[in-house]
Design an enzyme around this catalytic site. Structure first.
Site, short mmCIF file in Angstrom:
data_model
loop_
_atom_site.label_atom_id
_atom_site.label_comp_id
_atom_site.label_asym_id
_atom_site.label_seq_id
_atom_site.Cartn_x
_atom_site.Cartn_y
_atom_site.Cartn_z
N GLY A 199 0.84 -1.19 0.00
CA GLY A 199 0.00 0.00 0.00
C GLY A 199 0.88 1.24 0.00
N LYS A 217 -2.72 -4.34 6.26
CA LYS A 217 -3.61 -3.86 7.32
C LYS A 217 -3.60 -4.86 8.47
CE LYS A 217 -6.62 -0.82 4.82
NZ LYS A 217 -5.92 0.27 5.51
N LYS A 228 2.57 5.16 19.64
CA LYS A 228 2.05 5.40 18.29
C LYS A 228 0.54 5.14 18.27
CE LYS A 228 1.86 5.83 13.74
NZ LYS A 228 2.50 4.86 12.85
N ASN A 286 -2.82 7.20 16.69
CA ASN A 286 -3.86 6.58 15.86
C ASN A 286 -5.24 6.69 16.51
OD1 ASN A 286 -1.57 3.95 14.95
ND2 ASN A 286 -2.06 5.79 13.80
N ASN A 323 -7.18 8.78 13.64
CA ASN A 323 -7.73 8.01 12.52
C ASN A 323 -9.25 8.03 12.43
OD1 ASN A 323 -5.01 7.44 12.27
ND2 ASN A 323 -5.33 5.30 11.80
N ASN A 334 -5.24 15.46 8.80
CA ASN A 334 -4.77 15.34 10.18
C ASN A 334 -4.67 16.69 10.89
OD1 ASN A 334 -4.54 12.68 9.43
ND2 ASN A 334 -2.35 12.53 9.80
N ASN A 394 -1.74 15.21 5.65
CA ASN A 394 -2.00 13.79 5.39
C ASN A 394 -3.47 13.44 5.57
OD1 ASN A 394 -0.94 11.25 4.66
ND2 ASN A 394 -1.05 10.55 6.77
N SER A 430 -5.49 10.42 6.68
CA SER A 430 -5.16 9.20 7.43
C SER A 430 -5.58 7.96 6.65
CB SER A 430 -5.86 9.21 8.79
OG SER A 430 -7.24 8.89 8.65
N SER A 431 -4.93 6.85 7.00
CA SER A 431 -5.24 5.59 6.32
C SER A 431 -6.71 5.21 6.51
CB SER A 431 -4.34 4.47 6.85
OG SER A 431 -4.49 4.33 8.25
#
Length: 306
Positions: free
Chosen positions: A9, A78, A186, A190, A194, A204, A254, A256-257
């Site tokens: 990804g 993922k 981290k 998230n 997220n 973000n 960014n 986010s994913s």
């Protein structure tokens, strides 16, 4: 070094591309055939904060068995797919193969260890941000530090070697003796970023532009920090809320994913991020109403995909 990136990804391509540029034999492994075919035909196109270029000296495949034995397997699938992906990639494992997870969420270390053995696993976190723009095309959206370490905290030669290799590839990388604390730290970012970005469509950095989203970020992270404390996890960040806000600023542009997943109607990692905090909280007797709300809202969005 022969490197297999499991999950090509946006982040897998970013790391794989830079390592290929640094002279390593890199194989990108992904189920998206169009993406794989485009990379093999035209190269991997990267644009963004690290400059625009096309990386030709890189290989991609949908079949792990094409790669043979790898020295290093970087797991970037993922988190919901980690166990399945690693089980399907046992052909990559040789006598000295090391697995490195730089994934989001909780449970990845355990899932990789079940298949490959805990002694092969190194964990880490990264503050880089990347966005998939199309087949064979990503945007490097934000830069930050990468930290890696052995699960038992020992500073070994192999982790120092990987750190040096990543630094040579352009990733500012540290070796740490509390990588579990780093993973949880981290996770705090998230937790705060997220789901809120996925629900609002904000980048973000924009979360801090509205008092409402900033307040929800603060409350969600405080709940997660209480769970970590009750669990005996020593976080690497002194103030998880301020750390999360710093990440927002460093990756301001960014998407986010999780926002990318919701936009493209894909399954998100909500269950291993906010959902994991809810489950841990239930086990430890720590209330997590904000994280429960965020988890439920994202779950409803997923169920409503057409």
């Amino acid at each position: 070094m022969k490197i297999a990136v499991l999950g090509a990804g946006a982040m897998g391509c970013l790391y794989g591309g830079a390592l290929a540029e640094a002279g390593h034999e890199v194989w990108l492994i992904d189920v998206w055939k169009q993406h794989v075919d485009t990379i093999n035909k035209n190269g991997l196109k990267i644009e963004g904060v690290s400059g625009e270029r096309i990386i030709k000296d890189i290989k991609a495949t949908t079949k792990p068995e094409d790669v043979g034995k790898a020295d290093l397997v970087i797991v970037f699938v993922k988190a919901t797919l980690t166990g399945e992906a690693v089980k399907g990639s046992v052909t990559l494992i040789g006598d000295n193969t090391t697995f490195l997870t730089l994934q989001n969420g909780l449970g990845n270390i355990e899932k990789i260890s079940e298949v490959a053995g805990r002694e092969r696993v190194i964990a880490g976190v990264t503050a880089h941000g990347s966005t998939m723009l199309g087949p064979g095309h990503i945007r490097h959206a934000g830069q930050g530090d990468t930290s890696i370490g052995e699960l038992d905290g020992e500073i070994t030669e192999r982790v120092k070697t990987l750190s040096g290799m990543f630094n040579e590839a352009g990733f500012h990388t540290y070796v740490v003796d509390n990588v579990i604390g780093m993973v949880w730290s981290k996770l705090m970012a998230n937790i705060g970023i997220n789901a809120l970005t996925a629900l609002t469509g904000l980048q973000n950095g924009q979360l801090l532009e509205f008092r409402e989203t900033e307040e929800l970020l603060e409350l969600a992270v405080k709940e997660a920090a209480e769970v970590a404390e009750k669990k005996g996890i020593k976080l690497q960040c002194e103030d998880p809320v301020e750390y999360t806000k710093k990440v927002c600023k460093l990756t301001a542009a960014n998407r986010s994913s999780m926002l990318q997943d919701v936009t493209n109607k894909r399954t998100t990692e909500i269950e291993v991020i906010n959902g994991a905090i809810v489950r841990e909280g239930e086990n430890l007797g720590v209330p997590t109403p904000i994280n429960k709300t965020l988890t439920n809202l994202i779950s409803v969005i997923q169920k409503s995909y057409n």
